[in-house]
Design a protein around this motif. Structure first.
Motif, short mmCIF file in Angstrom:
data_model
loop_
_atom_site.label_atom_id
_atom_site.label_comp_id
_atom_site.label_asym_id
_atom_site.label_seq_id
_atom_site.Cartn_x
_atom_site.Cartn_y
_atom_site.Cartn_z
N HIS A 37 1.00 -1.27 0.02
CA HIS A 37 0.04 0.08 0.05
C HIS A 37 0.79 1.26 0.16
CE1 HIS A 37 -4.20 -1.13 0.09
NE2 HIS A 37 -3.90 -2.15 0.76
N LEU A 38 1.98 1.37 0.55
CA LEU A 38 2.66 2.50 0.67
C LEU A 38 3.49 2.70 -0.69
CD1 LEU A 38 4.32 2.25 4.12
CD2 LEU A 38 3.21 3.99 3.32
N GLU A 39 3.84 1.61 -1.16
CA GLU A 39 4.53 1.64 -2.56
C GLU A 39 3.55 2.05 -3.74
OE1 GLU A 39 8.01 -1.77 -2.17
OE2 GLU A 39 6.06 -2.32 -2.96
N HIS A 40 2.04 1.67 -3.68
CA HIS A 40 1.25 1.96 -4.67
C HIS A 40 0.22 3.06 -4.11
CE1 HIS A 40 3.21 -1.92 -5.39
NE2 HIS A 40 3.11 -1.42 -6.89
N LYS A 41 -0.22 3.18 -3.13
CA LYS A 41 -1.48 3.96 -2.85
C LYS A 41 -0.93 5.09 -1.68
CE LYS A 41 -4.42 1.07 -4.35
NZ LYS A 41 -5.08 1.58 -5.68
#
Length: 90
Positions: free
Chosen positions: A69-73
């Protein structure tokens, strides 16, 4: 075995990376028990020590999910997902 099953089996054997980057490029250290950093205007504050006792595979899965989620959102999405999980776990 379906493609999803193969993907999940592969992911379950992968180790937590020593470093990772958010979508905007902020570096953090996923193996630490506390993630505390600013990404843009959002403060990411996750404390794995605040979770009740749980099995290690569950915590590892949570970490991998939050890393993705941190890498994509957005970082606010990660804070919300962690807060949701914490409520569920307690």
């Amino acid at each position: 075995m379906t493609a999803t099953d193969k993907y999940l089996a592969k992911k379950s054997t992968q180790k937590i990376p020593t470093t990772a980057r958010t979508r905007s490029g902020v570096q953090f250290f996923p193996n630490e028990t506390k993630w505390y950093f600013r990404d843009g205007t959002t403060l990411v504050s996750i404390n794995f020590d605040s979770l009740p006792s749980m099995s290690q595979p569950l915590i590892t899965g949570l970490r991998k999910t939050l890393i993705w989620h941190l890498e994509h959102k957005s970082p606010s999405t990660v804070n919300a997902r962690y807060s949701d999980f914490l409520q569920l776990a307690k």
